[in-house]
Write a protein that holds these residues in place. Structure first.
Motif, PDB file in Angstrom:
ATOM      1  N   PHE A 139       4.972   4.220 -12.926  1.00 50.82           N
ATOM      2  CA  PHE A 139       4.330   3.391 -11.919  1.00 50.82           C
ATOM      3  C   PHE A 139       3.103   2.705 -12.500  1.00 50.82           C
ATOM      4  CE2 PHE A 139       0.942   2.808  -8.865  1.00 50.82           C
ATOM      5  CZ  PHE A 139       1.556   2.021  -7.914  1.00 50.82           C
ATOM      6  N   THR A 195       1.698   9.356  -6.459  1.00 53.97           N
ATOM      7  CA  THR A 195       1.863  10.784  -6.200  1.00 53.97           C
ATOM      8  C   THR A 195       3.216  11.314  -6.660  1.00 53.97           C
ATOM      9  OG1 THR A 195       2.628  10.258  -3.950  1.00 53.97           O
ATOM     10  CG2 THR A 195       0.274  10.724  -4.243  1.00 53.97           C
ATOM     11  N   SER A 196       4.012  10.491  -7.324  1.00 48.77           N
ATOM     12  CA  SER A 196       5.341  10.924  -7.748  1.00 48.77           C
ATOM     13  C   SER A 196       5.303  11.501  -9.157  1.00 48.77           C
ATOM     14  CB  SER A 196       6.313   9.734  -7.721  1.00 48.77           C
ATOM     15  OG  SER A 196       6.006   8.830  -8.776  1.00 48.77           O
ATOM     16  N   ASN A 217       0.886   4.052  -3.011  1.00 46.69           N
ATOM     17  CA  ASN A 217       0.532   5.443  -2.743  1.00 46.69           C
ATOM     18  C   ASN A 217       1.659   6.387  -3.140  1.00 46.69           C
ATOM     19  OD1 ASN A 217      -1.306   7.419  -1.432  1.00 46.69           O
ATOM     20  ND2 ASN A 217       0.458   7.704  -0.084  1.00 46.69           N
ATOM     21  N   THR A 218       2.888   5.998  -2.843  1.00 46.12           N
ATOM     22  CA  THR A 218       4.033   6.831  -3.218  1.00 46.12           C
ATOM     23  C   THR A 218       4.169   6.923  -4.727  1.00 46.12           C
ATOM     24  OG1 THR A 218       5.195   6.161  -1.197  1.00 46.12           O
ATOM     25  CG2 THR A 218       6.524   7.111  -2.977  1.00 46.12           C
ATOM     26  N   GLY A 219       3.989   5.814  -5.394  1.00 44.99           N
ATOM     27  CA  GLY A 219       4.110   5.819  -6.845  1.00 44.99           C
ATOM     28  C   GLY A 219       3.076   6.690  -7.526  1.00 44.99           C
ATOM     29  N   SER A 261       0.832  -1.214   0.000  1.00 51.00           N
ATOM     30  CA  SER A 261       0.000   0.000   0.000  1.00 51.00           C
ATOM     31  C   SER A 261       0.863   1.259   0.000  1.00 51.00           C
ATOM     32  CB  SER A 261      -0.922   0.003   1.229  1.00 51.00           C
ATOM     33  OG  SER A 261      -1.797  -1.084   1.189  1.00 51.00           O
ATOM     34  N   PHE A 262       1.919   1.254   0.803  1.00 50.99           N
ATOM     35  CA  PHE A 262       2.800   2.419   0.866  1.00 50.99           C
ATOM     36  C   PHE A 262       3.469   2.669  -0.482  1.00 50.99           C
ATOM     37  CE2 PHE A 262       7.117   4.068   1.468  1.00 50.99           C
ATOM     38  CZ  PHE A 262       6.836   5.292   2.066  1.00 50.99           C
ATOM     39  N   VAL A 263       3.963   1.591  -1.096  1.00 52.97           N
ATOM     40  CA  VAL A 263       4.628   1.728  -2.401  1.00 52.97           C
ATOM     41  C   VAL A 263       3.659   2.261  -3.447  1.00 52.97           C
ATOM     42  CG1 VAL A 263       5.726   0.444  -4.282  1.00 52.97           C
ATOM     43  CG2 VAL A 263       6.343  -0.042  -1.914  1.00 52.97           C
ATOM     44  N   ALA A 288       4.623   8.953 -12.211  1.00 55.55           N
ATOM     45  CA  ALA A 288       3.379   8.202 -12.069  1.00 55.55           C
ATOM     46  C   ALA A 288       3.101   7.333 -13.286  1.00 55.55           C
ATOM     47  CB  ALA A 288       2.218   9.164 -11.828  1.00 55.55           C
TER      48      ALA A 288
END
Length: 677
Positions: free
Chosen positions: A328, A321-322, A317-319, A313-315, A325
């Motif tokens: 990702f 918003t980068s 979400n980070t992807g 989930s963390f990966v 994207a």
């Protein structure tokens, strides 16, 4: 000079010579080679050999289909090559060296999920239909419904609602269909733990009990975990043992925790059966196997699975918003299908919900939708490649529909993972489509509608844009599936040539012997074949072994016996009594060759539970006792007892089933006819 000496020499040369053969054995229809280098086998030359009916690679073995003459062929091959054969188990052990970790993992997944396919397919169609009812937006009628007046807002804009919001009838249907849908998918761990114990030959009821402890109503439902605070879990969903606590978390629809727990249970049971005296094993083996497994499942296996999910989930979400994207989007498109296998894809629902809450839309759901479409496209390609295979069509067609309606488990576990190359093709197609979708900024207003109807969840301004990634997700997997199959890339079963077939790894003897006395039988002569067993007659296509269900060895029926007595279906000669006593070949006085095979994989019992009363060459009358078998013993050893009754010389006789199936039968009832061609 042997009958097949010439062909045996040709085969030896075509497989790369004696130095390329690590081991060789044979079953009733196939030569089974373990080659040092599969690439040295010239498949076109092998296919051209007159005695060769096809070839395939499975479980590390290069198998060449010879047919009824395989025993004579094997003898001639051994004579000209100087290679001594090994046992089937030795060949299997040697073959494992040819399998990589991925092949072993995929093979294990396939063996575990194959018995679950009927339920998964039905569940997929049900949930796909519910996706439409809950997600498709239609214009709501106003009070003057009889006049077709549409509801509008104060600004004069039409009001849109889902089908279930508009129609009480379909709302009721949707609610009712959740009953089987929940049973199949939420409680999937029960089926998985049962299937693992079945595969491992351990006590299946313990597997069922273990599965129930993973989805018990006493536990917090896995789908509700992300919406429940840590404080609430600590207060209401925790076992307090005084000096430590354990969270009451369920694992609905989770695959990895269920599989890991199932294997732990199986290995513990095997261990304790070896070390606990038989006199008390009935009490202590289940106790010492089940309780530690349940504790480990909730204390170790499950929590680790959740940690993996949180990391993903963390990966994600980070992807999203980068600045990368779009990249990702491609990576997520590739990896989403493997997440579905693990059950960790449920973690994406929380991310989607948060994105919609923060931004009014989500660019993650379109990627999930494209993965659904891609998996369905690959299954459809497999159907096109193998559309003459009726048994496979029964799985691939509904799996395609299910995937294109947003539920991909039937497609992945039923077809794509079994062959591997369509699964990879779908991952690549999904990745390309996901990259394009993210690059174009496509976003969805909601989640829930998957597959082809997923376009209805896309923002109005993005709908036309979404058509391009949808087209990519449809076309690329189909093209890649065709390409991988032709080139043999990622091809787990490595089908080769028109004569190649898909066969599961079986040790069963499948052929009756050659040499039927047909000379005096006129064309059009009909021979009645009576039931050799008391039980239930089913269509041959329902057999769990594709060698039978796909009609590779002939046409006939499957009987689920209720008594362990096998009788002769007609007057004739016993052409074969296999050493393991689990199969008998017969030839009627008119020349009809029939194979009767008690159970699936029962060759592994080495004759235990079987007793024969005839020998090869004996003449028998209709209804004469041939053998007996212990149904309870066979079941307790983890084997199914479905019994194919096959007419093997279908080139000479046309087999026709009588009556509707399934139906009950008594020994001696006429169940088939065989007509001389």
């Amino acid at each position: 000079m042997g009958k097949f000496e010439k062909q045996a020499k040709e085969l030896l040369d075509a497989i790369g010579g004696k130095e390329n053969v690590a081991a060789v054995t044979h079953c009733a229809t196939r030569m089974r080679f373990v080659l040092n280098d599969d690439a040295k086998a010239d498949k076109k030359r092998i296919e051209a050999i007159s005695t060769t009916k096809g070839m395939f690679t499975n479980a590390g073995q290069f198998q060449v289909i010879i047919g009824n003459d395989v025993a004579d062929f094997y003898n001639d091959f051994s004579a000209i090559s100087g290679i001594e054969g090994v046992s089937k188990e030795a060949a299997k052990s040697a073959a494992k060296t040819n399998q990589n970790v991925i092949q072993k993992l995929v093979g294990t997944l396939s063996e575990i999920f194959t018995p679950l396919l009927p339920a998964i397919i039905v569940g997929g169609l049900i949930l796909g239909f519910r996706n439409i009812l809950e997600g498709v937006q239609i214009q709501a009628l106003g009070q003057a419904a009889v006049d077709g007046v549409l509801k509008v807002t104060s600004e004069g804009k039409p009001v849109w609602n889902t089908i279930v919001q508009v129609s009480p009838f379909w709302n009721g249907v949707n609610s009712f269909l959740w009953l089987p849908g929940e049973a199949i998918f939420h409680f999937l761990p029960v089926g998985i733990t049962w299937s693992v114990t079945r595969k491992m030959g351990t006590t299946q009821i313990l597997g069922i009990v273990l599965g129930i402890t993973l989805v018990s109503p006493q536990l917090l439902n896995a789908y509700a975990v992300n919406g429940t605070t840590a404080a609430e879990i600590a207060k209401n969903w925790t076992w307090d043992f005084g000096f430590f606590t354990l969270e009451k978390i369920g694992y609905q629809a989770q695959v990895i925790p269920a599989m890991a727990a199932g294997f732990l249970l199986a290995y513990l049971e095997r261990f304790f059966r070896k070390h606990i005296p038989e006199a008390i094993s009935m009490i202590f083996v289940p106790l010492f196997s089940l309780l530690p497994t349940i504790i480990a499942a909730h204390a170790i296996i499950g929590p680790i699975g959740w940690k993996i999910g949180q990391g993903i989930s963390f990966v994600v979400n980070t992807g999203l918003t980068s600045s990368l994207a779009w990249l990702f989007g491609g990576v997520f498109g590739i990896l989403y299908a493997p997440l579905v296998i693990t059950g960790l894809h449920h973690t994406t629902l929380a991310i989607d919900a948060q994105l919609i809450a923060d931004y009014g839309s989500t660019n993650l759901w379109p990627l999930i939708d494209l993965s659904n479409i891609a998996q369905g496209a690959s299954v459809f390609a497999v159907y096109l490649l193998h559309k003459k295979n009726k048994k496979e069509a029964e799985i691939s067609v509904p799996s395609t529909i299910s995937a294109w309606l947003g539920v991909t488990e039937p497609a992945m576990f039923g077809i794509n993972l079994k062959y591997l190359y369509p699964f990879v093709a779908a991952m690549i197609g999904s990745g390309i489509a996901g990259m394009v979708s993210t690059f174009m900024g496509v976003r969805a207003n909601s989640i829930g509608v998957g597959g082809l109807p997923g376009i209805l969840a896309i923002r109005g301004e993005d709908m036309l844009k979404f058509l391009l990634p949808m087209l990519i997700a449809l076309v690329v997997p189909i093209l890649l599936t065709f390409f991988f199959r032709q080139a043999g890339i990622f091809n787990k079963l490595d089908r080769v040539g028109a004569g190649a077939v898909n066969l599961s790894e079986q040790d069963a003897a499948l052929d009756a012997l050659e040499g039927a006395a047909q000379a005096g039988t006129a064309i059009g002569t009909t021979v009645e074949i009576t039931s050799p067993l008391k039980g239930e007659v089913r269509a041959l296509s329902t057999a769990s072994d594709p060698v039978f269900s796909q009609g590779m060895m002939g046409e006939g029926v499957v009987i689920l016996p209720s008594e362990g007595l096998l009788s002769a279906p007609f007057a004739g000669v016993v052409s074969a009594v296999f050493p393991t006593k689990h199969a008998i070949g017969l030839i009627s006085d008119a020349g009809v060759e029939v194979l009767i095979h008690i159970g699936m994989d029962t060759v592994s019992l080495a004759g235990k539970g079987f007793e024969t009363f005839v020998a090869q060459g004996d003449h028998v009358i209709k209804g004469q006792k041939l053998l007996t078998f212990d149904i309870d013993f066979i079941k307790n050893q983890g084997f199914v007892i479905e019994t194919p009754v096959i007419v093997t010389n279908q080139d000479s006789f046309q087999a026709d089933l009588l009556g509707q199936v399934p139906h009950a039968t008594l020994t001696g009832d006429v169940i088939m006819t065989a007509t001389k061609r």
